[in-house]
Design a protein around this motif. Structure first.
Motif: not given
Length: 231
Positions: A70-88
């Motif tokens: 449902h979302k075509k243009i988003i930030l690279d998935k590994f950047h997003r994953y890294n930020m979630v790991v840092l947050s948790a």
């Protein structure tokens, strides 16, 4: 400790939390919080904590989407994953799954729920999403099966109209025997769109995102004008 060292430490701690959860012999109530997390922010974390307490969940797993339909243009998935790991990292009841970001095909909720049921067959599952997403469930892949695999919790943010959502929830319960709740979450009125716009305008996002996420965004120049969302 520099950012990469903190990220490595976060990876290590996340792996230990996953191993501890898998190694537990008792049945647990597991919250599932999926999303693009583009980027993750304090309202995401506050929502997860609020619902964990309200439903007495043992753990909450964050699952960043890989290639969402449902979302075509988003930030690279590994950047997003890294930020979630840092947050948790600092919450022992939160851990992060890389299931969707490692998939080569598009990510669908029903496939993720099937995977979790197979991986954690004894757990009671609670899928946490925004109340606005509840209205779109019938457009999801194999949506009826979603209702069979987990209880759905629609988190209502301040200022969001819910009349349509309430009507849909009642219909889902009647037509599909769905176990769906709507929960008002008194968290901050923050959105990922708002954060991206502030970064693009060279405005501060301090206290809107975890400090490690703020550092990560600036370290990699994310969300700046002229930087591709797919870089």
């Amino acid at each position: 400790m520099n950012l990469q060292e903190r990220l490595n430490l976060s990876y290590e701690k996340n792996c230990k939390k996953v191993e501890s959860f898998i190694g537990s012999n008792r049945k647990m109530k597991l919250g599932i919080m999926g999303g693009t997390f583009n980027p993750i922010h304090n309202a995401h974390l506050a929502t997860a904590e609020f619902i964990k307490d309200k439903y007495n969940l043992n753990k909450v797993v964050f699952i960043p989407t890989g290639d969402p339909p449902h979302k075509k243009i988003i930030l690279d998935k590994f950047h997003r994953y890294n930020m979630v790991v840092l947050s948790a990292m600092k919450n022992d009841d939160f851990f992060v799954s890389d299931f969707e970001i490692n998939k080569k095909e598009q990510s669908y909720t029903v496939d993720t729920l099937r995977y979790i049921v197979e991986t954690y067959p004894n757990e009671e599952l609670y899928f946490i999403t925004g109340s606005d997403a509840i209205n779109q469930i019938e457009s999801w892949k194999d949506f009826r099966e979603n209702f069979k695999l987990a209880k759905f919790i629609g988190a209502i943010r301040p200022g969001i109209g819910i009349l349509e959502t309430q009507e849909n929830v009642e219909r889902f319960r009647k037509d599909y025997c769905a176990d769906v709740d709507l929960v008002y979450v008194p968290s901050l009125e923050i959105s990922s769109t708002y954060i991206r716009s502030r970064v693009m305008s060279d405005k501060s996002v301090k206290y809107l995102v975890p400090s490690r996420v703020e550092e990560y965004i600036y370290e990699y120049g994310l969300y700046k004008r002229g930087v591709s969302c797919n870089e």
